[in-house]
Scaffold this motif. Structure first.
Motif, PDB file in Angstrom:
ATOM      1  N   LEU A  87     -27.983 -25.924  60.105  1.00 62.28           N
ATOM      2  CA  LEU A  87     -27.368 -25.561  61.387  1.00 62.28           C
ATOM      3  C   LEU A  87     -27.381 -24.049  61.618  1.00 62.28           C
ATOM      4  O   LEU A  87     -27.559 -23.599  62.744  1.00 62.28           O
ATOM      5  N   GLU A  88     -27.215 -23.264  60.561  1.00 64.82           N
ATOM      6  CA  GLU A  88     -27.202 -21.811  60.720  1.00 64.82           C
ATOM      7  C   GLU A  88     -28.560 -21.274  61.151  1.00 64.82           C
ATOM      8  O   GLU A  88     -28.642 -20.371  61.965  1.00 64.82           O
ATOM      9  N   GLU A  89     -29.628 -21.842  60.608  1.00 66.67           N
ATOM     10  CA  GLU A  89     -30.977 -21.454  60.996  1.00 66.67           C
ATOM     11  C   GLU A  89     -31.805 -22.716  61.204  1.00 66.67           C
ATOM     12  O   GLU A  89     -32.574 -23.118  60.325  1.00 66.67           O
ATOM     13  N   ARG A 118     -18.028 -24.432  64.558  1.00 67.28           N
ATOM     14  CA  ARG A 118     -19.502 -24.481  64.653  1.00 67.28           C
ATOM     15  C   ARG A 118     -19.966 -24.890  66.051  1.00 67.28           C
ATOM     16  O   ARG A 118     -21.118 -25.257  66.251  1.00 67.28           O
ATOM     17  N   GLU A 120     -20.688 -23.236  68.753  1.00 70.66           N
ATOM     18  CA  GLU A 120     -21.807 -22.482  69.332  1.00 70.66           C
ATOM     19  C   GLU A 120     -23.138 -22.892  68.713  1.00 70.66           C
ATOM     20  O   GLU A 120     -24.137 -23.035  69.421  1.00 70.66           O
ATOM     21  N   GLU A 121     -23.150 -23.081  67.376  1.00 73.61           N
ATOM     22  CA  GLU A 121     -24.381 -23.512  66.712  1.00 73.61           C
ATOM     23  C   GLU A 121     -24.785 -24.909  67.178  1.00 73.61           C
ATOM     24  O   GLU A 121     -25.965 -25.184  67.373  1.00 73.61           O
TER      25      GLU A 121
END
Length: 191
Positions: A87-89, A118, A120-121
């Motif tokens: 999810l972060e990248e 989370r 926004e992601e």
């Protein structure tokens, strides 16, 4: 076009509630009851509403927490390769084919910082979170699925192992899933 998912949790015990029973006149009705310690099965499920109606779920003998919820949303609803860890990248250019909205109540796992933080992601990959007003279970469509699964489709009322409960839960939810898909197909044909 957006997909709409209604998400919630429910628990299934080794002995499910008896809605009604009968006995001979003058005799007491005896309903077997199993101890639920370590044998309760919790289910995290999402009901897809609309043209492509469906039911997806994941079960556990443990507690459903924000980490499990985030993983479920990322893998089952968003289809993100690698799940919550990606999810972060997310993979270059990954977004859901059609954006979706996930409707949630205000359960502790749903509003925990690990999950809600989370937002926004999740939005970046096409998943929007929508929270229902507090204390309004009547607005959550999946509640009817849980009720029907427990009181109508849960095969056998008493199970002695967690595996037996899990199998019975899968059978009940597969019946619900077939009904949901069938009613969506019939609705589209009628339209």
């Amino acid at each position: 076009m957006r997909d709409l998912y209604v998400l919630d949790e429910s628990g299934f015990a080794p002995t499910m509630p008896t809605g009604y029973t009968w006995s001979r006149a003058g005799q007491r009705a005896v309903v077997p009851r199993e101890d639920k310690t370590g044998r309760r099965v919790n289910v995290l499920g999402a009901l897809a509403v609309g043209r492509h109606a469906d039911l997806v779920w994941e079960k556990t003998c443990g507690k459903i927490d924000a980490v499990m919820l985030l993983e479920f949303v990322c893998t089952e609803l968003a289809g993100l390769p690698g799940g919550a860890t990606a999810l972060e990248e997310p993979p270059a250019g990954f977004t859901r084919v059609r954006p979706c909205t996930v409707v949630l109540d205000n359960a502790s796992a749903h509003v925990a910082r690990i999950f809600k933080g989370r937002r926004e992601e999740l939005a970046a990959i096409g998943v929007e979170l929508f929270y229902l007003p507090p204390r309004s279970p009547e607005l959550n469509d999946i509640e009817r699925v849980w009720r029907s699964a427990k009181y109508e489709d849960y095969p056998g009322r008493v199970h002695t192992t967690a595996e037996a409960v899990g199998t019975a839960v899968d059978q009940a939810l597969n019946r619900q899933r077939a009904r949901i898909k069938g009613s969506a197909t019939n609705f589209i044909k009628a339209a």
